[in-house]
Design a protein around this motif. Structure first.
Motif, PDB file in Angstrom:
ATOM      1  N   MET A   1      44.821  44.345  -3.525  1.00  0.00           N
ATOM      2  CA  MET A   1      44.428  44.374  -2.108  1.00  0.00           C
ATOM      3  C   MET A   1      43.378  43.300  -1.852  1.00  0.00           C
ATOM      4  O   MET A   1      42.464  43.118  -2.656  1.00  0.00           O
ATOM      5  N   MET A   2      43.478  42.621  -0.720  1.00  0.00           N
ATOM      6  CA  MET A   2      42.526  41.559  -0.414  1.00  0.00           C
ATOM      7  C   MET A   2      41.161  42.132  -0.074  1.00  0.00           C
ATOM      8  O   MET A   2      41.038  43.170   0.558  1.00  0.00           O
ATOM      9  N   ALA A   3      40.146  41.382  -0.499  1.00  0.00           N
ATOM     10  CA  ALA A   3      38.782  41.828  -0.258  1.00  0.00           C
ATOM     11  C   ALA A   3      38.400  41.673   1.204  1.00  0.00           C
ATOM     12  O   ALA A   3      37.553  42.382   1.717  1.00  0.00           O
ATOM     13  N   ALA A   4      39.041  40.751   1.893  1.00  0.00           N
ATOM     14  CA  ALA A   4      38.673  40.501   3.287  1.00  0.00           C
ATOM     15  C   ALA A   4      39.830  39.813   3.992  1.00  0.00           C
ATOM     16  O   ALA A   4      40.786  39.356   3.375  1.00  0.00           O
ATOM     17  N   ASP A   5      39.719  39.765   5.326  1.00  0.00           N
ATOM     18  CA  ASP A   5      40.714  39.083   6.139  1.00  0.00           C
ATOM     19  C   ASP A   5      40.675  37.589   5.810  1.00  0.00           C
ATOM     20  O   ASP A   5      39.613  36.979   5.751  1.00  0.00           O
ATOM     21  N   ILE A   6      41.851  36.982   5.642  1.00  0.00           N
ATOM     22  CA  ILE A   6      41.892  35.556   5.297  1.00  0.00           C
ATOM     23  C   ILE A   6      41.297  34.695   6.406  1.00  0.00           C
ATOM     24  O   ILE A   6      40.808  33.593   6.157  1.00  0.00           O
ATOM     25  N   ASP A   7      41.329  35.184   7.644  1.00  0.00           N
ATOM     26  CA  ASP A   7      40.702  34.440   8.741  1.00  0.00           C
ATOM     27  C   ASP A   7      39.187  34.340   8.565  1.00  0.00           C
ATOM     28  O   ASP A   7      38.545  33.481   9.187  1.00  0.00           O
ATOM     29  N   GLN A   8      38.621  35.211   7.735  1.00  0.00           N
ATOM     30  CA  GLN A   8      37.187  35.191   7.500  1.00  0.00           C
ATOM     31  C   GLN A   8      36.808  34.398   6.251  1.00  0.00           C
ATOM     32  O   GLN A   8      35.634  34.251   5.933  1.00  0.00           O
ATOM     33  N   LEU A   9      37.826  33.913   5.530  1.00  0.00           N
ATOM     34  CA  LEU A   9      37.565  33.131   4.316  1.00  0.00           C
ATOM     35  C   LEU A   9      36.892  31.817   4.678  1.00  0.00           C
ATOM     36  O   LEU A   9      37.310  31.119   5.590  1.00  0.00           O
ATOM     37  N   GLN A  10      35.831  31.492   3.977  1.00  0.00           N
ATOM     38  CA  GLN A  10      35.131  30.233   4.203  1.00  0.00           C
ATOM     39  C   GLN A  10      35.235  29.365   2.953  1.00  0.00           C
ATOM     40  O   GLN A  10      35.061  29.846   1.841  1.00  0.00           O
ATOM     41  N   VAL A  11      35.530  28.108   3.158  1.00  0.00           N
ATOM     42  CA  VAL A  11      35.662  27.163   2.055  1.00  0.00           C
ATOM     43  C   VAL A  11      34.653  26.046   2.248  1.00  0.00           C
ATOM     44  O   VAL A  11      34.764  25.253   3.181  1.00  0.00           O
ATOM     45  N   VAL A  79      46.343  31.052   8.850  1.00  0.00           N
ATOM     46  CA  VAL A  79      47.553  30.683   8.115  1.00  0.00           C
ATOM     47  C   VAL A  79      48.500  29.921   9.037  1.00  0.00           C
ATOM     48  O   VAL A  79      49.088  28.905   8.654  1.00  0.00           O
ATOM     49  N   ALA A  80      48.645  30.386  10.275  1.00  0.00           N
ATOM     50  CA  ALA A  80      49.506  29.710  11.250  1.00  0.00           C
ATOM     51  C   ALA A  80      49.003  28.294  11.521  1.00  0.00           C
ATOM     52  O   ALA A  80      49.789  27.349  11.576  1.00  0.00           O
ATOM     53  N   ILE A  81      47.693  28.140  11.687  1.00  0.00           N
ATOM     54  CA  ILE A  81      47.125  26.808  11.930  1.00  0.00           C
ATOM     55  C   ILE A  81      47.405  25.895  10.747  1.00  0.00           C
ATOM     56  O   ILE A  81      47.791  24.731  10.905  1.00  0.00           O
ATOM     57  N   GLU A 206      38.470  32.677  -8.124  1.00  0.00           N
ATOM     58  CA  GLU A 206      38.288  34.110  -7.896  1.00  0.00           C
ATOM     59  C   GLU A 206      38.265  34.434  -6.406  1.00  0.00           C
ATOM     60  O   GLU A 206      38.782  35.456  -5.971  1.00  0.00           O
ATOM     61  N   ALA A 207      37.646  33.530  -5.629  1.00  0.00           N
ATOM     62  CA  ALA A 207      37.561  33.764  -4.186  1.00  0.00           C
ATOM     63  C   ALA A 207      38.925  33.630  -3.523  1.00  0.00           C
ATOM     64  O   ALA A 207      39.231  34.312  -2.545  1.00  0.00           O
ATOM     65  N   PHE A 208      39.785  32.750  -4.077  1.00  0.00           N
ATOM     66  CA  PHE A 208      41.080  32.492  -3.474  1.00  0.00           C
ATOM     67  C   PHE A 208      42.173  33.439  -3.959  1.00  0.00           C
ATOM     68  O   PHE A 208      43.153  33.665  -3.253  1.00  0.00           O
ATOM     69  N   ARG A 209      42.014  33.963  -5.165  1.00  0.00           N
ATOM     70  CA  ARG A 209      43.107  34.695  -5.800  1.00  0.00           C
ATOM     71  C   ARG A 209      43.627  35.834  -4.934  1.00  0.00           C
ATOM     72  O   ARG A 209      44.843  36.062  -4.849  1.00  0.00           O
ATOM     73  N   GLY A 210      42.734  36.526  -4.272  1.00  0.00           N
ATOM     74  CA  GLY A 210      43.149  37.670  -3.470  1.00  0.00           C
ATOM     75  C   GLY A 210      43.922  37.307  -2.222  1.00  0.00           C
ATOM     76  O   GLY A 210      44.507  38.183  -1.582  1.00  0.00           O
ATOM     77  N   TYR A 211      43.962  36.003  -1.876  1.00  0.00           N
ATOM     78  CA  TYR A 211      44.626  35.590  -0.644  1.00  0.00           C
ATOM     79  C   TYR A 211      46.000  34.961  -0.879  1.00  0.00           C
ATOM     80  O   TYR A 211      46.698  34.639   0.082  1.00  0.00           O
ATOM     81  N   VAL A 212      46.368  34.773  -2.142  1.00  0.00           N
ATOM     82  CA  VAL A 212      47.643  34.114  -2.438  1.00  0.00           C
ATOM     83  C   VAL A 212      48.807  34.872  -1.807  1.00  0.00           C
ATOM     84  O   VAL A 212      49.720  34.275  -1.218  1.00  0.00           O
ATOM     85  N   GLY A 271      38.604  28.938   6.301  1.00  0.00           N
ATOM     86  CA  GLY A 271      39.028  28.510   4.975  1.00  0.00           C
ATOM     87  C   GLY A 271      40.499  28.715   4.714  1.00  0.00           C
ATOM     88  O   GLY A 271      41.087  28.045   3.865  1.00  0.00           O
ATOM     89  N   GLY A 272      41.110  29.638   5.460  1.00  0.00           N
ATOM     90  CA  GLY A 272      42.531  29.878   5.282  1.00  0.00           C
ATOM     91  C   GLY A 272      43.371  28.649   5.588  1.00  0.00           C
ATOM     92  O   GLY A 272      44.440  28.456   4.996  1.00  0.00           O
ATOM     93  N   VAL A 273      42.908  27.788   6.496  1.00  0.00           N
ATOM     94  CA  VAL A 273      43.651  26.580   6.848  1.00  0.00           C
ATOM     95  C   VAL A 273      43.712  25.635   5.650  1.00  0.00           C
ATOM     96  O   VAL A 273      44.777  25.124   5.282  1.00  0.00           O
ATOM     97  N   ALA A 274      42.545  25.396   5.025  1.00  0.00           N
ATOM     98  CA  ALA A 274      42.509  24.527   3.849  1.00  0.00           C
ATOM     99  C   ALA A 274      43.264  25.138   2.679  1.00  0.00           C
ATOM    100  O   ALA A 274      43.913  24.436   1.903  1.00  0.00           O
ATOM    101  N   PHE A 275      43.196  26.451   2.548  1.00  0.00           N
ATOM    102  CA  PHE A 275      43.886  27.145   1.466  1.00  0.00           C
ATOM    103  C   PHE A 275      45.397  26.950   1.586  1.00  0.00           C
ATOM    104  O   PHE A 275      46.092  26.679   0.602  1.00  0.00           O
ATOM    105  N   VAL A 276      45.912  27.070   2.806  1.00  0.00           N
ATOM    106  CA  VAL A 276      47.342  26.853   3.049  1.00  0.00           C
ATOM    107  C   VAL A 276      47.724  25.418   2.704  1.00  0.00           C
ATOM    108  O   VAL A 276      48.739  25.167   2.026  1.00  0.00           O
ATOM    109  N   ALA A 277      46.925  24.446   3.151  1.00  0.00           N
ATOM    110  CA  ALA A 277      47.233  23.036   2.891  1.00  0.00           C
ATOM    111  C   ALA A 277      47.252  22.744   1.394  1.00  0.00           C
ATOM    112  O   ALA A 277      48.126  22.018   0.898  1.00  0.00           O
ATOM    113  N   ALA A 278      46.296  23.299   0.663  1.00  0.00           N
ATOM    114  CA  ALA A 278      46.217  23.051  -0.781  1.00  0.00           C
ATOM    115  C   ALA A 278      47.410  23.655  -1.514  1.00  0.00           C
ATOM    116  O   ALA A 278      48.047  22.988  -2.345  1.00  0.00           O
TER     117      ALA A 278
END
Length: 314
Positions: A1-11, A79-81, A206-212, A271-278
């Motif tokens: 389960m994700m620790a937080a909403d991906i929209d709140q992820l900061q990179v 994620v959409a962005i 570790e910060a990203f793993r929960g959002y994959v 951060g979700g935007v950069a995560f998607v791009a990566a």
């Protein structure tokens, strides 16, 4: 389960990481321009239907289908962005490399890459704003971050226009230097970019793993859709098989390095935007290599015994 909403992820990968990525992207596009010859520019004019259809598919068809995909999967706004940002970026010279590997029409590939990078200076920021505005979740976040449209235009112009123009100048005035340099500039920049992206994200694994799980399915489907649209466009234009392969990679392989730079520069709090791009970039390279290798082997099997190896037209 994700620790937080991906929209709140900061990179926050630091100014040094962003500067290094921008430099590598500039070198990358400089390398793309080094491979452009006068006849490639003439091909843009001589093959208006193929070039025009490729650009239309890239900046209208693919974003529209991506928009529908984000709504169908009901992905989060960041994620959409990220998905829309990636498909609104032009192709890079990775598409040219994969086309050559697949025994495709390299001349068409380079012509399409050249045209898409030129129009991207104006179209990428406009397309991102327009298509994100049609997704309610993405539109809400876009309003929150208050994107500076002119700032994005300036950033794209600096990252694409300046190095591309310098590369064209060198290729035109110093063709021998360009011929020697592109052997090292293009693959070297690609390797550096992958190392920088992977290295920058690895420290925050570790910060990203929960959002994959929140983005994996969307990225896989969008990548398959992009390759499919490219293949379908080539078939619809009744291009020869090498041309179909070139169109497939031109629409299916995006400049995710540029997308990552724009994500970090304009969507720093998402951060979700950069995560998607990566992740898109890593998956993009994987599927591109697999498909180009399969086509290369298929071409080899199709060649009559004792015949010379089929090479990409140039």
């Amino acid at each position: 389960m994700m620790a937080a909403d991906i929209d709140q992820l900061q990179v926050d990968l630091g100014d040094g990481f962003q500067l290094a990525t921008k430099i590598v992207i500039a070198v990358f596009l400089f390398g793309v321009a080094l491979d452009v010859r006068p006849r490639d520019l003439r091909d843009v004019v001589r093959r208006p239907l193929a070039i025009g259809a490729g650009l239309l598919a890239q900046y209208a068809v693919m974003p529209a289908l991506t928009l529908l995909l984000t709504l169908a999967l009901d992905v989060r706004g960041s994620v959409a962005i990220g998905m829309i940002l990636v498909v609104c970026c032009p192709a890079g010279n990775l598409s040219n490399i994969l086309t050559h590997r697949a025994r495709g029409d390299v001349a068409l590939s380079i012509s399409l890459t050249t045209a898409s990078n030129v129009v991207a200076i104006a179209l990428t920021p406009v397309a991102v704003a327009f298509w994100c505005g049609l997704n309610p979740a993405a539109d809400d976040l876009m309003r929150d971050v208050s994107i500076d449209a002119w700032g994005m235009v300036a950033e794209v112009a600096l990252l694409i226009g300046l190095p591309f123009a310098l590369g064209l100048l060198v290729a035109w005035r110093l063709p021998r230097v360009a011929a020697r340099a592109r052997r090292y500039v293009e693959p070297g920049a690609l390797v550096l970019l992958l190392l920088i992206v992977v290295g920058g994200l690895a420290g925050r694994f570790e910060a990203f793993r929960g959002y994959v799980g929140a983005v994996a399915l969307a990225i896989v489907l969008q990548n398959a859709l992009s390759l499919g649209v490219g293949f379908g466009t080539g078939r619809g234009l009744r291009l020869p098989e090498p041309g179909v392969r070139a169109m497939t990679f031109e629409l299916g392989v995006r400049n995710t390095g540029l997308a990552l730079v724009l994500a970090l520069g304009f969507f720093g709090d998402l951060g979700g935007v950069a995560f998607v791009a990566a992740l898109w970039g890593l998956w993009d390279v994987t599927t591109g290599l697999v498909l180009s290798t399969w086509w290369k082997r298929a071409t080899g099997r199709a060649a009559p015994a004792g015949s010379p190896e089929v090479t990409a037209p140039r």
